[in-house]
Design an enzyme around this catalytic site. Structure first.
Site, PDB file in Angstrom:
ATOM      1  N   HIS A   1      10.435   4.502   9.016  1.00 53.31           N
ATOM      2  CA  HIS A   1      10.336   5.683   9.878  1.00 53.31           C
ATOM      3  C   HIS A   1      11.288   5.493  11.034  1.00 53.31           C
ATOM      4  O   HIS A   1      11.898   4.432  11.181  1.00 53.31           O
ATOM      5  CB  HIS A   1       8.890   5.849  10.367  1.00 53.31           C
ATOM      6  CG  HIS A   1       8.636   7.158  11.032  1.00 53.31           C
ATOM      7  ND1 HIS A   1       8.241   7.255  12.342  1.00 53.31           N
ATOM      8  CD2 HIS A   1       8.733   8.425  10.566  1.00 53.31           C
ATOM      9  CE1 HIS A   1       8.090   8.536  12.653  1.00 53.31           C
ATOM     10  NE2 HIS A   1       8.382   9.266  11.580  1.00 53.31           N
TER      11      HIS A   1
ATOM     12  N   HIS B   1      11.323   0.298  11.467  1.00 52.86           N
ATOM     13  CA  HIS B   1      11.216   1.458  12.355  1.00 52.86           C
ATOM     14  C   HIS B   1      12.490   1.601  13.154  1.00 52.86           C
ATOM     15  O   HIS B   1      12.886   0.687  13.889  1.00 52.86           O
ATOM     16  CB  HIS B   1      10.005   1.333  13.281  1.00 52.86           C
ATOM     17  CG  HIS B   1       9.546   2.650  13.792  1.00 52.86           C
ATOM     18  ND1 HIS B   1      10.241   3.373  14.726  1.00 52.86           N
ATOM     19  CD2 HIS B   1       8.475   3.403  13.454  1.00 52.86           C
ATOM     20  CE1 HIS B   1       9.603   4.505  14.967  1.00 52.86           C
ATOM     21  NE2 HIS B   1       8.524   4.547  14.192  1.00 52.86           N
TER      22      HIS B   1
ATOM     23  N   GLU C   1      10.945  13.087  12.454  1.00 52.67           N
ATOM     24  CA  GLU C   1      10.972  13.285  13.906  1.00 52.67           C
ATOM     25  C   GLU C   1      12.359  13.711  14.350  1.00 52.67           C
ATOM     26  O   GLU C   1      13.361  13.175  13.886  1.00 52.67           O
ATOM     27  CB  GLU C   1      10.590  11.998  14.650  1.00 52.67           C
ATOM     28  CG  GLU C   1       9.136  11.690  14.600  1.00 52.67           C
ATOM     29  CD  GLU C   1       8.771  10.529  15.526  1.00 52.67           C
ATOM     30  OE1 GLU C   1       9.515  10.228  16.480  1.00 52.67           O
ATOM     31  OE2 GLU C   1       7.713   9.929  15.287  1.00 52.67           O
TER      32      GLU C   1
ATOM     33  N   HIS D   1       6.619  -6.171   0.329  1.00 54.47           N
ATOM     34  CA  HIS D   1       5.334  -5.496   0.479  1.00 54.47           C
ATOM     35  C   HIS D   1       4.875  -5.396   1.930  1.00 54.47           C
ATOM     36  O   HIS D   1       4.855  -6.368   2.664  1.00 54.47           O
ATOM     37  CB  HIS D   1       4.249  -6.218  -0.328  1.00 54.47           C
ATOM     38  CG  HIS D   1       4.666  -6.523  -1.731  1.00 54.47           C
ATOM     39  ND1 HIS D   1       4.935  -5.547  -2.663  1.00 54.47           N
ATOM     40  CD2 HIS D   1       4.887  -7.698  -2.354  1.00 54.47           C
ATOM     41  CE1 HIS D   1       5.276  -6.115  -3.803  1.00 54.47           C
ATOM     42  NE2 HIS D   1       5.270  -7.417  -3.636  1.00 54.47           N
TER      43      HIS D   1
END
Length: 186
Positions: free
Chosen positions: A72, A94, A47, A89
């Site tokens: 992300h 973010h 992005e 896991h």
């Protein structure tokens, strides 16, 4: 799968790192030496902000990104994972987000718009959102930590929690060596 993002940035992966063939590493991602990236992890720096800018996602040396982790960032904001850090896991990191050195992030935990300083332990299913967690703090499983959380109520990391974090990092460093030896079999 190693792939470019729409802007054309290609990940930079140290030859001494191991990326599972099922993982997706996309865009402006830097993976340093002796990093383990497990099955089905997704790390996407794709992005852009309004000006077309992307800051990198950096995974520090000797860290491990375990099975199903998603890293992300919104609008190209930077994400940094320090050295000797374990992201367990199915955790989600973010950005914007900074995770320090020697940190353990537990299963299914979520980090967003935060800083988790060196030697913190965030246990399983916890959320850290919109705050700065100082060095050496311990976040219990299922806790929700935000900008209004009274951090004086959080305990410091115990010796046993620290030893556990170090053992996880050590174990995953061993996995890098083992998988690098057999990677031609994939």
């Amino acid at each position: 799968m190693i792939r470019r993002n729409p802007r054309g940035d290609l990940p930079k992966i140290h030859p001494g790192a191991f990326v599972d063939p099922t993982a997706i590493i996309c865009g402006l991602v830097v993976v340093e030496e002796n990093v383990f990236i497990g099955p089905y992890a997704v790390i996407r720096a794709d992005e852009m902000d309004a000006d077309g800018h992307i800051d990198p996602i950096i995974i520090g040396a000797h860290s491990n990104i375990q099975d199903g982790v998603v890293i992300h960032s919104k609008s190209g904001a930077k994400v940094t994972i320090g050295e000797h850090t374990s992201i367990a896991h199915r955790a989600i990191v973010h950005g914007p987000c900074t995770v320090g050195n020697g940190v353990f992030i537990g299963f299914n935990s979520v980090l967003f718009n935060c800083t988790v300083a060196d030697r913190c332990v965030v246990r399983h299913n916890a959320v850290v959102d919109g705050c700065h967690l100082p060095a050496g703090f311990y976040v219990r499983s299922t806790a929700q930590i935000g900008e209004k959380t009274d951090l004086t109520s959080l305990p410091q990391v115990t010796a046993s929690a620290s030893e556990f974090s170090e053992d996880v990092a050590r174990t995953n460093n061993d996995l890098v060596r083992g998988y690098k030896q057999i990677q031609n079999e994939f």
